[in-house]
Design a protein around this motif. Sequence first.
Motif, PDB file in Angstrom:
ATOM      1  N   ASP A 181       1.042  -1.051  -0.230  1.00  0.00           N
ATOM      2  CA  ASP A 181      -0.399  -0.130   0.115  1.00  0.00           C
ATOM      3  C   ASP A 181       1.076   1.232  -0.022  1.00  0.00           C
ATOM      4  N   GLU A 182       1.267   1.725  -1.385  1.00  0.00           N
ATOM      5  CA  GLU A 182       2.396   2.659  -1.514  1.00  0.00           C
ATOM      6  C   GLU A 182       1.503   4.417  -1.047  1.00  0.00           C
ATOM      7  N   ALA A 214       6.924  -0.059   2.248  1.00  0.00           N
ATOM      8  CA  ALA A 214       6.784  -1.169   3.292  1.00  0.00           C
ATOM      9  C   ALA A 214       6.180  -2.782   2.832  1.00  0.00           C
ATOM     10  N   ASN A 215       6.488  -3.900   2.907  1.00  0.00           N
ATOM     11  CA  ASN A 215       6.246  -5.238   3.200  1.00  0.00           C
ATOM     12  C   ASN A 215       4.947  -5.354   3.854  1.00  0.00           C
ATOM     13  N   ILE A 216       3.359  -5.020   3.772  1.00  0.00           N
ATOM     14  CA  ILE A 216       2.596  -5.570   4.743  1.00  0.00           C
ATOM     15  C   ILE A 216       2.067  -7.641   4.837  1.00  0.00           C
ATOM     16  N   LEU A 217       2.741  -7.633   6.120  1.00  0.00           N
ATOM     17  CA  LEU A 217       2.450  -9.165   6.601  1.00  0.00           C
ATOM     18  C   LEU A 217       1.285  -9.545   7.438  1.00  0.00           C
ATOM     19  N   SER A 218       0.236  -9.824   7.558  1.00  0.00           N
ATOM     20  CA  SER A 218      -0.610 -10.309   8.221  1.00  0.00           C
ATOM     21  C   SER A 218      -0.934 -11.605   8.533  1.00  0.00           C
ATOM     22  N   LYS A 219      -1.587 -11.843   8.967  1.00  0.00           N
ATOM     23  CA  LYS A 219      -2.567 -13.351   9.728  1.00  0.00           C
ATOM     24  C   LYS A 219      -3.140 -13.983   8.566  1.00  0.00           C
ATOM     25  N   ALA A 220      -3.380 -15.052   8.211  1.00  0.00           N
ATOM     26  CA  ALA A 220      -5.302 -14.941   7.685  1.00  0.00           C
ATOM     27  C   ALA A 220      -4.492 -17.146   7.487  1.00  0.00           C
ATOM     28  N   ASN A 221      -5.558 -17.625   7.423  1.00  0.00           N
ATOM     29  CA  ASN A 221      -6.457 -18.714   8.280  1.00  0.00           C
ATOM     30  C   ASN A 221      -5.309 -19.427   8.729  1.00  0.00           C
ATOM     31  N   ASN A 222      -5.605 -18.401   9.945  1.00  0.00           N
ATOM     32  CA  ASN A 222      -4.677 -19.381  11.935  1.00  0.00           C
ATOM     33  C   ASN A 222      -3.483 -19.598  11.182  1.00  0.00           C
ATOM     34  N   LEU A 223      -2.327 -18.655  10.473  1.00  0.00           N
ATOM     35  CA  LEU A 223      -0.661 -18.473   9.512  1.00  0.00           C
ATOM     36  C   LEU A 223      -0.613 -17.788   9.785  1.00  0.00           C
ATOM     37  N   ARG A 224      -0.060 -17.625  10.712  1.00  0.00           N
ATOM     38  CA  ARG A 224       0.811 -16.198  11.548  1.00  0.00           C
ATOM     39  C   ARG A 224       1.938 -15.273  10.974  1.00  0.00           C
ATOM     40  N   VAL A 225       2.073 -14.036  10.786  1.00  0.00           N
ATOM     41  CA  VAL A 225       3.881 -13.458  10.820  1.00  0.00           C
ATOM     42  C   VAL A 225       4.729 -14.245  11.267  1.00  0.00           C
ATOM     43  N   THR A 270       2.603  -7.129  10.168  1.00  0.00           N
ATOM     44  CA  THR A 270       3.490  -6.508  10.280  1.00  0.00           C
ATOM     45  C   THR A 270       4.105  -6.080   9.485  1.00  0.00           C
ATOM     46  N   PHE A 271       4.967  -5.048   9.168  1.00  0.00           N
ATOM     47  CA  PHE A 271       4.831  -3.544   8.696  1.00  0.00           C
ATOM     48  C   PHE A 271       6.103  -3.456   7.569  1.00  0.00           C
ATOM     49  N   PHE A 272       7.143  -4.439   7.137  1.00  0.00           N
ATOM     50  CA  PHE A 272       8.476  -4.933   6.845  1.00  0.00           C
ATOM     51  C   PHE A 272       8.851  -3.958   6.003  1.00  0.00           C
ATOM     52  N   TYR A 273       9.590  -3.392   5.916  1.00  0.00           N
ATOM     53  CA  TYR A 273      10.777  -2.406   5.321  1.00  0.00           C
ATOM     54  C   TYR A 273      12.634  -2.683   5.138  1.00  0.00           C
ATOM     55  N   SER A 274      12.782  -3.916   4.322  1.00  0.00           N
ATOM     56  CA  SER A 274      13.424  -4.545   3.999  1.00  0.00           C
ATOM     57  C   SER A 274      14.987  -4.128   3.528  1.00  0.00           C
ATOM     58  N   LYS A 275      14.721  -3.129   2.659  1.00  0.00           N
ATOM     59  CA  LYS A 275      15.518  -2.258   2.300  1.00  0.00           C
ATOM     60  C   LYS A 275      16.379  -0.858   3.934  1.00  0.00           C
ATOM     61  N   GLU A 276      15.667  -0.783   4.744  1.00  0.00           N
ATOM     62  CA  GLU A 276      15.898  -0.391   5.676  1.00  0.00           C
ATOM     63  C   GLU A 276      16.388  -1.455   6.948  1.00  0.00           C
ATOM     64  N   ASN A 277      16.073  -2.907   6.006  1.00  0.00           N
ATOM     65  CA  ASN A 277      16.332  -3.896   7.646  1.00  0.00           C
ATOM     66  C   ASN A 277      15.450  -3.783   9.003  1.00  0.00           C
ATOM     67  N   LYS A 278      14.073  -3.160   9.060  1.00  0.00           N
ATOM     68  CA  LYS A 278      13.646  -2.528  10.077  1.00  0.00           C
ATOM     69  C   LYS A 278      11.970  -3.470   9.977  1.00  0.00           C
ATOM     70  N   PHE A 279      11.387  -3.620  11.270  1.00  0.00           N
ATOM     71  CA  PHE A 279       9.765  -3.707  10.580  1.00  0.00           C
ATOM     72  C   PHE A 279       9.093  -3.370  12.077  1.00  0.00           C
ATOM     73  N   LYS A 280       8.066  -3.271  11.835  1.00  0.00           N
ATOM     74  CA  LYS A 280       7.104  -3.102  12.974  1.00  0.00           C
ATOM     75  C   LYS A 280       6.191  -3.939  13.571  1.00  0.00           C
ATOM     76  N   SER A 281       5.959  -4.673  13.880  1.00  0.00           N
ATOM     77  CA  SER A 281       4.977  -5.304  14.489  1.00  0.00           C
ATOM     78  C   SER A 281       3.395  -5.133  15.287  1.00  0.00           C
ATOM     79  N   ASN A 282       2.139  -5.755  15.558  1.00  0.00           N
ATOM     80  CA  ASN A 282       1.212  -5.473  15.989  1.00  0.00           C
ATOM     81  C   ASN A 282       0.539  -7.000  16.245  1.00  0.00           C
TER      82      ASN A 282
END
Length: 273
Positions: free
Chosen positions: A30-31, A37-48, A62-74
């Motif tokens: 979602d630019e 950010a690569n937006i990773l989320s839970k689905a069908n009981n499969l968590r990030v 999780t919002f994963f910023y691969s180039k910065e080697n950082k992420f934000k999870s909740n």
Amino acid sequence: MLIFILYPLSSFCQEKKLIEIIEAGKFMRDEENFPKANILSKANNLRVRLHHDGATIVSDETFFYSKENKFKSNGSVLLKQGDSLELRSDYLNYDGNEGKAKAWGRVVLKQPDMTLKTDTLYLDRILNIAYYNSNGTVDDKENILRSKKGTYFINKKKYSFKTGVKINNPKYEINSENLDYNLTSKKAFFFGQTLINGIDYEIHCKKGNFDLLNSIGNFNRDPKIFYNNKIIEGDSIFYNEPINYASATKRVVITDTINNSIIRGEYGEIYKD
């Protein structure tokens, strides 16, 4: 000379450990709202599930910023380091380059011999320390320790508590402004105004140590014990509760409040029995 200087820098860059995506239920971008950010989320009981330098991080989103080697999870975030350390929280920000994390919202840091609860916790995985500045509670099964500020040295199994420190034990209560505590030895070290309230004694000091498991301590810097209707003062005081014994060294003053008498000397002992 230039080659000699630049070589370690290039080696350092190569050693940087990248965050890995192990699995996720759903992936999207979602630019407009979350650029890069690569937006990773839970689905069908499969968590990030992510991995970085020996640690696994699990979350609902999780919002994963691969180039910065950082992420934000909740969402029920779990950071697990090896077999002995778990960090749970509602939210977690993580910097893979610096190995640092900020966790907040119902934070619980657990090891086999203790549990730390606070609202916001900072974790430095390179220095192996965790600290909080917004009230925390540590439960090591024998004692409950509370303070406004605290630092946990993970490798040393040691806490440094500051501001409004309180220890609750079935046999006594300790209030101090600055206190170090070793989880292995169960010893507390005081570096400021301290008060220990036992069942039948009261200890004041500005520096000293106390074995929380055996109720044995050494106190100095204005130490004073109210014990068995007597006030014991001296340059240093030793107290052993199991054998009902106290001693004082140098400039000793023992005030007997019942007999209204004062004894002075360079060394003194009191046997309660």
